[in-house]
Every structure is written in structure tokens, then in C-alpha cells.
Design a protein around this motif. Sequence first.
Motif: not given
Length: 531
Positions: A451-480
Motif C-alpha cells: 500500500s502506497f501512493i503515487i503522485i504523478l505530475l502530468n504535463d507531457s514534457t521533460l520540463k527541466l530539459e525544456k527550461q534549459m533548452m529555452q534558456q540556452k537555445f530559445a527552443n524546446s526541441y525534443g522535450t515533449s
Amino acid sequence: MKATDLLVQCLENEGVEYIFGIMGSETLDLMDSLSKSKQIQFINVRHEQGAAFMADIYGRLTKKAGVCLATLGPGATNLLTGISSANLDHSPVVAITGQAGLERQYFESHQYLDIVKIFEPATKWSVQIKDSQTISTIIRKAFRIAQMEKPGAVLIELPENLAPQMIPGQPLPVTPIPKTTPTSQSIEDAITIIGQSQKPLVMVGNGIIRQEAEAGLLTFIENLKSPVIHSFMAKGVLPKNHPLNYFTFGFNMKDEVLPLIEESDLLIVVGFDFVEKLPKDWNKKKCPIIHIDPLPAEMDEHYPVRRELVGDLNELFQALNKWEFPSKPWVPSGNLQEQIRTVYKMDVNLNENLSLTIENVLSVMEKLSTEQTIIISDVGSHKVSIARTYQPKQAGRLIISNGLASMGIAVPGSIGAKLACPDAPVICITGDGGALMNISELETAKRLGLSFIIILLNDSTLKLEKQMMQQKFANSYGTSFENPDFVQLAESFGINGVRPKDLHEFEQVLDGALNKTNSLTLIDVQTEMDV
């Protein structure tokens, strides 16, 4: 007796209760021997990586080596990520793998890889049993090495031709690992250095939790009266509202604690592992250091040690706290403590905002958790939010993988946690990326009746990688990517699946799930997608 019978007797002698793994033709004799054990339960998992993660978290919580098992070739290599993670997070684990017989290891052979060599960089010790009569010695040495400071992973490889051999033998006695303490002169020198400082700062790492030395540390802190900060893996060493708690350091971006380190004139570093964050990232001005740890300091120009106090941390603080030393109360410039709490969103008003943001979700978790609640964090952008925002009520009950930092640890890790602490509530929080890496282990958990609980954060994105891609290259290629319906997926495993509409409903669902002691619940939290 058969060689694998002796091996199982040796594992029983080490106190092994569970072995996580998947069998194969090269481990059939070992499985036969395990089937006769009245002490050890074999947990048949769905992927060897999950087995290694289960052994990691089990070992971390019980303070004794978790054990995982795989066959040769792909079975063994599937263990590698979880074993590497355990080793870098200093969790005691013993991995056992099958191998081709010795007679076919000298030429190209079906499924044969030199697993010992592959695992050498990822373990404290990697060894092949070449003589079945060395089994007792190798097992005892493996567990001793895995559990000695700093704990880590060990690999034992058993060739299939040795497994059925008939041999004499018996397990070696298990003896305690000796404890050491620093000399009186070292303690006196350290106290002198502290006395000469004006603004000492205590920095706490995972070692204090590994050795369960929080009580001695707290006495030292109360006597010193200087500010305290901690690494990701040492969260909970001080209560959230303790006046000396300046919270977590070690972030790649927006580390609000760095000004406190820069203002200090002495760093008292306790049980800190460089694997969490290299000193060059937090000690740029090369402030002098008193190193308090079970092992001598690593050499680093940004870690200029003035004095080392080396030994078992419980024994060490017991000795140190007998000495009188001057208190050094001081307050950092500005209202830093309040600034950190505000920027890290530690005090969310749940009555003002019902949106399903990560900070709001964490605030509800913190509200409903107890001292016994175990939180297992997967790796992703939410891990950073947890390291900033979530404050556990007891040290060692929030498990963050911060060495290898491998996605996919949370779901199988929760199985290891529940078997280690069956009476404790367990909450696993994971992103959709990490969840699907080992979601198959839900079948394992269901089969075991856990018995345990799974909290699954669902946004269809590799959010951390998206933030880094946006910051470095101003795009989010390959993160969704696209996701399945997680509620339906949960139900296909025979477990509860819920999708709350807002924060109020999330709190009701989580509270209800925590009050159920005999069911698995997956909470699909659909967070707002970035555009």
C-alpha cells in the motif's frame, strides 16, 4: 552441500530478508536453493533496473545491504543504472549475477560479457567467484564492504558451472565494523579554530543521516548557535521553524543560500558528499573548513581544510559535545531566512490559490504527512521544487536521488521503502517522464499486496530539459511527448486511479488514500503545460 545452498546460507547469515530480481537459466540452481529458504523472500520484479532501485531504497532505510539478482548478459546490464545510483548515493547494495561457465569465457560466446569489468567503475568492489569454496569469504567481504563508510554497491558474479558443485563450508561470523573517534588534540584544535572565527556556518550532508547522528549534531548546533544549512539528501536535520535553519543549498540556479556561505568566515562541514555538489560551486572564496566526517577529506582547492575530525559521527559528536566551546550566534545580512522561505515558496496559503502547481501540491503533502511518512522523489524539475519547498518532519524520511540522479527510481523505490518500513505511509512523487520508465513495477507492488501512493505530475514534457533548452537555445526541441490515460492505466493494474480537478479535491484524495492501509492509489495531477 550444493554451492548455491551455501551461498543462500551465507545470505541468511547476513540477515537478508528480500532479494529483488529476475531469474534466468544461469541462476536456476540459485533459485532452487532460495526456494528452500525460510528467511529470504525472492521478489520477482518486471525489470532488473527496478530490482536495483528497490534494493537501493531498502538498504538506505534499513541501514543494511539490499540485495538484487539478475542473470548474465542483458539481465546484468539492466542492473547497471540502479547499481550506479546506489553507489553514488552511498546506499548499501549487493548485486548477484549469473554468468556463463568458466569453460566458455575465453572466446566469443552467447550472451557472454565481462560483467565484472563493466561494473567496476560503478561499484566499491566487483568480483567473480572462480572457486566455489571461496563463497563464504566472498559473501562476508561483500556485505562488509557494502556497509562500511562510505556505503555503496558490490557485485558478485557466479558462473553457472560452479553453482551445482558439491562443497563443504559454512558462513563466516558477522562481526561489527569498528568505530573510530578523533584524538583529543584534534578536537581541541577544532574548538580553537571555531573560537577564533566570527561567523561560522554549519553545513550538513547525507552522512549525518546515514549514521543516524542527528541527535549529537543537534546538541552541537544548540551549543554553537550559528546558522545551519543542508544538502538535498540531508533535509529534515532541523525542524522547518528552527531559528538556525537556513535550509537547502546546492542548486544550479537561484541558490538563495550562497550569500550566507560567502558571508561566513569558517565552514563546519558535517558528513557532506562531494557527489551532491562540488565545492567550487558553493565555496568560490575558498573559506576555511573544519571537516567532520567518517572519512578523511578529499583534496580540492575549494575545500581548504584547517582541521579534520574523522570517525563514527555518533561517537564523534558524543566526544565533541563534552568539550566547552564558545557559542557563535550571528545573523546573516538582510532578512535572509525570510527571503529564502519566500523565494522557495515554503509558506503557501492554500486558501488563496486552488491551482495544481507543484508548490501547492507539496504544501498539501507537507500538511498531511507525519513524522513517519516516507516521501520518495523521482528525478525531474519537481525534484528541485521538492529540495526547495518541501520540509520533512524527520530526517531520513525524504529520499532524493542526488548522486547519479536517475529518472525512474520512485515507483520501484517505493516498493523497497514499503518492505523496509511496512508500517510507514509511503508517497512516491514522480513526473510523467520518470513514471513510465518503471511503471510496470505497479504489478509487482499489487502482487505483493503493498500500500502506497503515487503522485504523478502530468504535463507531457521533460520540463527541466525544456527550461534549459529555452534558456540556452530559445527552443524546446525534443522535450515533449504524449501520455496514456494514467487513470485507465492504473485501473488496468487493478489499482485506484484518480484525477483531481483542483487542489481542494487533491487534498481530499490524498487524505483518503493515506487513511487506506491496504490499497495502491495513483493520483494523476495534470499540471499546466507550458506554451
